[in-house]
Design a protein around this motif. Structure first.
Motif, PDB file in Angstrom:
ATOM      1  N   VAL A  30     -34.335 100.413  -3.127  1.00  0.00           N
ATOM      2  CA  VAL A  30     -34.508 100.671  -4.560  1.00  0.00           C
ATOM      3  C   VAL A  30     -33.776 101.925  -5.025  1.00  0.00           C
ATOM      4  O   VAL A  30     -33.168 101.932  -6.104  1.00  0.00           O
ATOM      5  N   VAL A  31     -33.813 103.002  -4.240  1.00  0.00           N
ATOM      6  CA  VAL A  31     -33.201 104.260  -4.691  1.00  0.00           C
ATOM      7  C   VAL A  31     -31.720 104.091  -5.009  1.00  0.00           C
ATOM      8  O   VAL A  31     -31.239 104.542  -6.056  1.00  0.00           O
ATOM      9  N   GLY A  37     -27.883 102.013 -11.347  1.00  0.00           N
ATOM     10  CA  GLY A  37     -28.320 101.520 -12.649  1.00  0.00           C
ATOM     11  C   GLY A  37     -28.410 102.622 -13.675  1.00  0.00           C
ATOM     12  O   GLY A  37     -28.049 102.441 -14.847  1.00  0.00           O
ATOM     13  N   LEU A  38     -28.888 103.821 -13.282  1.00  0.00           N
ATOM     14  CA  LEU A  38     -28.993 104.934 -14.214  1.00  0.00           C
ATOM     15  C   LEU A  38     -27.617 105.395 -14.683  1.00  0.00           C
ATOM     16  O   LEU A  38     -27.406 105.654 -15.877  1.00  0.00           O
ATOM     17  N   TYR A  43     -23.686 105.635 -19.040  1.00  0.00           N
ATOM     18  CA  TYR A  43     -22.315 105.420 -19.501  1.00  0.00           C
ATOM     19  C   TYR A  43     -22.267 104.375 -20.618  1.00  0.00           C
ATOM     20  O   TYR A  43     -21.565 104.549 -21.622  1.00  0.00           O
ATOM     21  N   SER A  44     -23.003 103.284 -20.467  1.00  0.00           N
ATOM     22  CA  SER A  44     -23.027 102.248 -21.503  1.00  0.00           C
ATOM     23  C   SER A  44     -23.593 102.780 -22.800  1.00  0.00           C
ATOM     24  O   SER A  44     -23.113 102.450 -23.889  1.00  0.00           O
ATOM     25  N   SER A  45     -24.623 103.628 -22.703  1.00  0.00           N
ATOM     26  CA  SER A  45     -25.211 104.204 -23.908  1.00  0.00           C
ATOM     27  C   SER A  45     -24.184 105.019 -24.669  1.00  0.00           C
ATOM     28  O   SER A  45     -24.073 104.918 -25.906  1.00  0.00           O
ATOM     29  N   GLN A  46     -23.425 105.852 -23.961  1.00  0.00           N
ATOM     30  CA  GLN A  46     -22.422 106.679 -24.622  1.00  0.00           C
ATOM     31  C   GLN A  46     -21.333 105.829 -25.263  1.00  0.00           C
ATOM     32  O   GLN A  46     -20.904 106.096 -26.395  1.00  0.00           O
ATOM     33  N   VAL A  47     -20.880 104.791 -24.564  1.00  0.00           N
ATOM     34  CA  VAL A  47     -19.804 103.945 -25.105  1.00  0.00           C
ATOM     35  C   VAL A  47     -20.275 103.202 -26.346  1.00  0.00           C
ATOM     36  O   VAL A  47     -19.583 103.186 -27.386  1.00  0.00           O
ATOM     37  N   LEU A  48     -21.455 102.582 -26.291  1.00  0.00           N
ATOM     38  CA  LEU A  48     -21.944 101.815 -27.430  1.00  0.00           C
ATOM     39  C   LEU A  48     -22.215 102.707 -28.637  1.00  0.00           C
ATOM     40  O   LEU A  48     -21.911 102.345 -29.780  1.00  0.00           O
ATOM     41  N   ILE A 303     -31.729  95.964 -15.412  1.00  0.00           N
ATOM     42  CA  ILE A 303     -31.857  96.903 -14.284  1.00  0.00           C
ATOM     43  C   ILE A 303     -33.300  96.962 -13.798  1.00  0.00           C
ATOM     44  O   ILE A 303     -33.575  96.895 -12.583  1.00  0.00           O
ATOM     45  N   LEU A 304     -34.241  97.066 -14.749  1.00  0.00           N
ATOM     46  CA  LEU A 304     -35.649  97.137 -14.354  1.00  0.00           C
ATOM     47  C   LEU A 304     -36.103  95.847 -13.680  1.00  0.00           C
ATOM     48  O   LEU A 304     -36.889  95.873 -12.709  1.00  0.00           O
ATOM     49  N   SER A 305     -35.612  94.696 -14.196  1.00  0.00           N
ATOM     50  CA  SER A 305     -35.989  93.426 -13.571  1.00  0.00           C
ATOM     51  C   SER A 305     -35.460  93.347 -12.143  1.00  0.00           C
ATOM     52  O   SER A 305     -36.168  92.890 -11.226  1.00  0.00           O
ATOM     53  N   THR A 306     -34.232  93.807 -11.962  1.00  0.00           N
ATOM     54  CA  THR A 306     -33.653  93.791 -10.615  1.00  0.00           C
ATOM     55  C   THR A 306     -34.441  94.686  -9.667  1.00  0.00           C
ATOM     56  O   THR A 306     -34.717  94.326  -8.510  1.00  0.00           O
TER      57      THR A 306
END
Length: 605
Positions: A30-31, A37-38, A43-48, A303-306
């Motif tokens: 998990v780690v 995932g983090l 990165y996705s947050s910044q791009v969007l 990510i959380l589901s995975t």
């Protein structure tokens, strides 16, 4: 000793074997997934978010260019009207009698109407010659409305230098209030070259509304426009037009010509803005930040589901692996289940001296102690439950004793509606003023407010008292712009004015006049004066009041408690050198002031 305990906790030396195995599996699987995932999520947050900002900025720039061109056309229209031959003749008239004798008024009206009818956006065109005449295309502006127009905040700010100024305001149109955008141009006297009039073209909001509907800043986002003073020029909710934008957000926008930021609060918005140097407006879009992060939330869910699925797999493998290896632990679990059923008579057989044997022996000792203390614990829980019930009853009574201010607001609004239905305008005006005073006193949380805010609330109070005293009471406010922007503790002015009425107007048989002014005492202080022509106070009353300022216990009530309260609060906020001062009190009236710190603003100079 402490370091040894920390090391044992870190290495899980004192934890069960099942936990150790599950933790090891979880760390291995998990780690790394959480780390990757983090990183991907951030990165996705910044791009969007960057793409959303850029998209909204492009929309604003397109709308800004369109509005600048749109208003520039009407600036040209003002030149056409001013330079028309009939308008030139009209501007050369020096009196209303000369205008009536020349018969020029219908010709000028026709010029204005031709321009108004040529474009559907024009609601009205008004030509004002100060103290001489007023002409408009719709025929709705009377001399009284002309005087009211000249008292509006923006009128005196328009000089003869530069081009027209664009302002937003509300006019009376066919029996209703209509928000308009006014293109106002100062007119100079052709003989003296001094400003003596104003040409105002009032444009309806149809074009701006059409533009706002065509753009889509997000699903529920919207476009709004703010002028250089921080007032709404356009907002999808028309009631907000002319009101002030939120000061905290406006301060962030006024420090730069363009940019974007996320507002604070429970429902933050992504604000993107750009200032137009040509018209002085700031165009902005507001999109609920949750819309910007919808795709980010989708990624987060994946990510959380995975991670959750991975944890389930880890737990399944760990459980299967430990099924045979950890059989003694299961035996201990069965005995613990009996303990959960409050059966403390059984003891776990100790079959070894390893960790499991020590654990079993410790469990047996724990059962011995629990058996001896269970009754005491049980009684303690009963007493604690009784205390909690009493506390809940106390809280319920406290909640039941509270009064919802919205009930009062709704009641006053009901009174106002009933009064208007019965043509009782006085009662409607009183209820409206009371509602505003109540809202200000209950909702305003700031300790320090502007003189302007206090003046407006005091005017509402005096308006109510005017219905009571009628011609026995007159009041005036003579406060310049620099004074309106100074600060005072909230709810300071109204108690002093109320003191003028209670101790001045009520006992007096004649007319009482109240006047509020400001005087700059020094570079560090100014005084807000409240003058009345009431019966005044005796010398003994003044001396007692001076003593009360410093010694009276305000919790005990009594006379002049409001003045003492105002004095104490201003001293606590601004310092011991500030507060109430009594200048004069005799048979000709009373003059009481509030000494306050003077704050110099560059824009005042």
């Amino acid at each position: 000793m402490k370091n040894n305990r920390f090391l044992r906790s870190l290495l899980m030396l004192d934890r069960r074997l099942t936990e150790k195995m599950l933790v090891i599996f979880a760390v291995i699987v998990v780690v790394p997934m959480i780390t990757v995932g983090l990183i991907f999520y951030l990165y996705s947050s910044q791009v969007l978010e960057r793409e959303a900002r850029e998209y909204n900025w492009q929309i604003i720039e397109q709308v800004k260019t369109y509005i600048e061109d749109y208003l520039r056309d009407y600036e040209i229209t003002t030149l056409k009207i001013v330079n028309h031959s009939d308008t030139v003749k009209f501007l050369r008239m020096s009196s209303a009698e000369e205008i009536d004798e020349s018969g020029i008024r219908p010709l000028v009206t026709n010029v204005l109407r031709n321009e108004a009818f040529s474009q559907s956006d024009i609601a009205n065109i008004t030509l004002v010659l100060e103290d001489i005449a007023v002409v408009d295309s719709a025929g709705i502006v009377t001399p009284e409305l002309s005087l009211f127009l000249q008292r509006e905040y923006w009128y005196e700010t328009i000089t003869g230098r530069g081009g027209p100024r664009i302002v937003s305001r509300v006019i009376e149109w066919q029996g209703r209030e209509l928000p308009v955008i006014s293109v106002a141009k100062r007119i100079a006297n052709p003989y003296t070259l001094q400003p003596f009039g104003m040409l105002i073209i009032d444009l309806n909001y149809q074009r701006l509304t059409d533009i706002a509907r065509k753009i889509n800043p997000g699903t529920t986002g919207y476009l709004f426009i703010i002028d250089q003073d921080g007032r709404y020029v356009y907002h999808p909710i028309f009631e907000k037009i002319g009101t002030y934008y939120e000061p905290e957000l406006w301060n962030q926008m006024s420090d730069q010509t363009s940019g974007s930021f996320v507002s604070s609060g429970k429902s933050p918005d992504l604000i993107t803005f750009s200032e137009s140097e040509q018209i002085g407006w700031t165009l902005a879009t507001a999109i609920p930040y949750r819309e910007v992060t919808e795709e980010i939330n989708y990624i987060k869910k994946i990510i959380l589901s995975t991670i959750l699925i991975s944890l389930l797999v880890v737990f399944f493998i760990g459980y299967s692996f430990s099924a045979n290896l950890l059989k003694p632990i299961r035996t201990l679990q069965r005995y613990m289940g009996r303990v959960e059923e409050e059966n403390f008579s059984h003891r776990v057989p100790v079959e070894s001296k390893d960790e499991l044997g020590q654990l079993s022996e410790g469990f047996n000792k724990m059962m011995d102690k629990i058996s001896s203390l269970v009754e005491e614990v049980y009684m303690a829980q009963i007493r604690e439950s009784e205390l909690r019930l009493r506390q809940k009853e106390t809280e319920l009574k406290a909640l039941q004793s509270q009064m919802d201010p919205h009930f009062l607001y709704n009641s006053l609004e009901t009174i106002r509606g009933m009064a208007l239905e019965n043509d009782q305008d006085d009662i409607a005006s009183i209820s409206t003023s009371m509602a505003k005073l109540l809202r200000y006193n209950l909702r305003e949380q700031a300790q320090v407010v502007s003189i302007k805010q206090e003046m407006e609330m005091s005017q509402l109070y005096l308006r109510i008292q005017k219905f009571r005293f009628e011609d026995k009471l007159d009041y005036q406010f003579h406060i310049p712009e620099w004074g309106l922007r100074q600060h005072i503790t909230r709810f300071s002015l109204q108690p002093l004015i109320e003191n003028c009425i209670v101790h001045g107007a009520e006992p007096s048989a004649g007319r009482t006049a109240i006047e509020v002014t400001v005087e700059k005492e020094s570079d560090e202080a100014f005084i807000l004066w409240i003058k009345d022509t009431g019966v005044g106070m005796t010398k003994e009353t003044i001396e007692r009041l001076q003593d009360d300022f410093n010694q009276k216990d305000i919790s005990g009530g009594g006379s002049h408690i409001g003045m003492v309260n105002v004095h104490r609060r201003n001293q606590l906020i601004f310092g011991p050198s500030f507060g109430l001062v009594i200048k004069r009190s005799n048979e000709s009236g009373t003059v009481i002031g509030v000494r306050l710190p003077y704050m110099a603003y560059e824009e005042m100079e």
